[in-house]
Design a protein around this motif. Structure first.
Motif, mmCIF file in Angstrom:
data_model
loop_
_atom_site.group_PDB
_atom_site.id
_atom_site.type_symbol
_atom_site.label_atom_id
_atom_site.label_comp_id
_atom_site.label_asym_id
_atom_site.label_seq_id
_atom_site.Cartn_x
_atom_site.Cartn_y
_atom_site.Cartn_z
ATOM 1 N N ALA A 176 0.801 -1.229 0.000
ATOM 2 C CA ALA A 176 0.000 0.000 0.000
ATOM 3 C C ALA A 176 0.832 1.276 0.000
ATOM 4 O O ALA A 176 0.419 2.285 -0.587
ATOM 5 N N LEU A 177 1.989 1.266 0.661
ATOM 6 C CA LEU A 177 2.757 2.501 0.824
ATOM 7 C C LEU A 177 3.165 3.136 -0.504
ATOM 8 O O LEU A 177 3.041 4.362 -0.663
ATOM 9 N N PRO A 178 3.645 2.375 -1.497
ATOM 10 C CA PRO A 178 3.989 3.022 -2.776
ATOM 11 C C PRO A 178 2.801 3.721 -3.431
ATOM 12 O O PRO A 178 2.972 4.770 -4.061
ATOM 13 N N PHE A 179 1.597 3.166 -3.278
ATOM 14 C CA PHE A 179 0.431 3.806 -3.870
ATOM 15 C C PHE A 179 0.050 5.071 -3.102
ATOM 16 O O PHE A 179 -0.447 6.037 -3.693
ATOM 17 N N ALA A 180 0.258 5.061 -1.786
ATOM 18 C CA ALA A 180 0.041 6.283 -1.012
ATOM 19 C C ALA A 180 1.009 7.371 -1.478
ATOM 20 O O ALA A 180 0.613 8.528 -1.686
ATOM 21 N N TYR A 181 2.264 6.997 -1.654
ATOM 22 C CA TYR A 181 3.244 7.972 -2.141
ATOM 23 C C TYR A 181 2.892 8.472 -3.538
ATOM 24 O O TYR A 181 3.040 9.662 -3.844
ATOM 25 N N LEU A 182 2.412 7.567 -4.401
ATOM 26 C CA LEU A 182 2.020 7.979 -5.751
ATOM 27 C C LEU A 182 0.874 8.986 -5.682
ATOM 28 O O LEU A 182 0.868 9.984 -6.421
ATOM 29 N N GLY A 183 -0.087 8.734 -4.772
ATOM 30 C CA GLY A 183 -1.165 9.698 -4.574
ATOM 31 C C GLY A 183 -0.645 11.049 -4.133
ATOM 32 O O GLY A 183 -1.140 12.096 -4.579
ATOM 33 N N ILE B 108 -10.680 -2.407 -0.139
ATOM 34 C CA ILE B 108 -11.046 -1.025 0.188
ATOM 35 C C ILE B 108 -10.053 -0.439 1.182
ATOM 36 O O ILE B 108 -9.624 0.717 1.053
ATOM 37 N N SER B 109 -9.659 -1.250 2.176
ATOM 38 C CA SER B 109 -8.725 -0.777 3.199
ATOM 39 C C SER B 109 -7.417 -0.313 2.573
ATOM 40 O O SER B 109 -6.868 0.733 2.955
ATOM 41 N N LEU B 110 -6.901 -1.074 1.595
ATOM 42 C CA LEU B 110 -5.670 -0.669 0.917
ATOM 43 C C LEU B 110 -5.925 0.441 -0.094
ATOM 44 O O LEU B 110 -5.086 1.325 -0.292
ATOM 45 N N GLY B 111 -7.108 0.407 -0.734
ATOM 46 C CA GLY B 111 -7.429 1.402 -1.742
ATOM 47 C C GLY B 111 -7.611 2.799 -1.187
ATOM 48 O O GLY B 111 -7.528 3.785 -1.936
ATOM 49 N N PRO C 262 -7.277 10.208 -7.609
ATOM 50 C CA PRO C 262 -7.012 9.288 -6.502
ATOM 51 C C PRO C 262 -8.138 8.283 -6.279
ATOM 52 O O PRO C 262 -7.894 7.181 -5.774
ATOM 53 N N ILE C 263 -9.368 8.654 -6.648
ATOM 54 C CA ILE C 263 -10.481 7.704 -6.535
ATOM 55 C C ILE C 263 -10.272 6.550 -7.513
ATOM 56 O O ILE C 263 -10.425 5.376 -7.160
ATOM 57 N N LEU C 264 -9.906 6.889 -8.757
ATOM 58 C CA LEU C 264 -9.637 5.841 -9.758
ATOM 59 C C LEU C 264 -8.450 4.982 -9.348
ATOM 60 O O LEU C 264 -8.489 3.751 -9.479
ATOM 61 N N LEU C 265 -7.396 5.617 -8.848
ATOM 62 C CA LEU C 265 -6.227 4.870 -8.397
ATOM 63 C C LEU C 265 -6.600 3.965 -7.221
ATOM 64 O O LEU C 265 -6.192 2.804 -7.166
ATOM 65 N N GLY C 266 -7.395 4.493 -6.285
ATOM 66 C CA GLY C 266 -7.822 3.702 -5.139
ATOM 67 C C GLY C 266 -8.671 2.513 -5.546
ATOM 68 O O GLY C 266 -8.523 1.417 -4.987
#
Length: 284
Positions: free
Chosen positions: A19-26, A139-142, A160-164
């Motif tokens: 999850a962390l890389p996607f948070a950083y991407l956001g 959902i928790s990770l998204g 970020p909604i689409l990415l999530g």
């Protein structure tokens, strides 16, 4: 230090890679470049707090189930390496870290934090009553990229909604693959998962379907966000990794589930993050 090592092993701290890389991407998307160091630190701490709290709570809630499952009976709580009071303390401290971090980011992050906490807590109970538990985990990770975006900007947006949503279907898909290992045990205990309810073959088919939807959402996000060839190269690599994942796991051979679950999905999140960030920094 031995207790710390046991705790980090219990919560599978290395799985923060999911999850962390996607948070950083956001965060990079929201900043249209590098986020400030302060935002970067608080987003990191919020993610660490959220995931540590969720995994600690999961191990507490599932301790009796884990003790009866041969695959999980040596986990920290069933084996006595950690006691309940210690893990409860870690859980409370982790939720406090999440709360403080969200407050430091902005008021909207703090107001929306209970939604994240709700899904983080709910996931541990869902396999007791629904086979949709994989989507709750997704959902928790998204929520990670959406939370990071809000942490930077203080408002919602479509990318970020689409990415999530992409992260949700991606992680739900690999969670289904992971659940194939426990089909017999889950059925015996009356627990729910897509493989346990519908069979391993059908479960893997659903996982493939989710892993078709996820890249489509990643592609759509890239188009909406105005990203370029570097990001889409990352998506192409992600598609190859997902395809390979489903090549090495089948209903008749689950021996490579560990490789598919951790290695390939870990590579996917990191590579998509790297390609996305390079695209934002160099091409936008």
């Amino acid at each position: 230090m031995s207790k710390v090592r046991v705790f980090l092993e219990m919560i599978k701290f290395e799985h923060t890679l999911f999850a962390l890389p996607f948070a950083y991407l956001g965060a990079f998307l929201a900043s249209n470049g590098f986020p400030t160091l302060e935002k970067f630190i608080w987003i990191t701490l919020a993610m660490v707090g959220a995931r540590t709290a969720a995994m600690s709570l999961n191990r507490l809630i599932d301790r009796y189930i884990d003790a009866r499952n041969a695959r999980t009976s040596e986990r920290a709580i069933p084996s006595g390496k950690l006691n309940k009071k210690e893990v409860y303390l870690y859980t409370v401290l982790s939720f406090l870290l999440l709360g403080v971090s969200a407050y430091q980011l902005n008021w909207l992050s703090f107001k929306l934090m209970p939604i994240a906490v709700f899904f983080l807590v709910l996931y541990s109970y869902t396999k007791r009553f629904t086979w949709m538990c994989h989507l709750v985990m997704g959902i928790s990770l998204g929520l990670a990229p959406a939370g990071a975006w809000i942490g930077v900007t203080g408002h919602w947006a479509l990318p970020p909604i689409l990415l999530g949503l992409g992260v949700m279907f991606w992680s739900a898909g690999f969670d289904i693959v992971y659940a194939c290992q426990d089909v017999d045990f889950d059925r015996k205990e009356g627990l729910f998962s897509i493989p346990a309810v519908f069979g391993i073959t059908r479960g893997l088919e659903v996982s493939i379907g989710f892993h078709v939807i996820a890249p489509l959402l990643f592609i759509t996000m890239g188009i909406v966000a105005g990203l370029h060839w570097l990001y889409f190269t990352g998506v192409a690599i992600a598609i190859i990794l997902l395809f390979r994942q489903h090549q090495i796991v089948s209903a008749s051979d689950l021996s490579q589930v560990g490789v598919a679950f951790f290695n390939m999905n870990g590579y996917l999140s990191v590579l998509l993050f790297i390609c996305g960030v390079l695209d934002i920094v160099l091409l936008k």
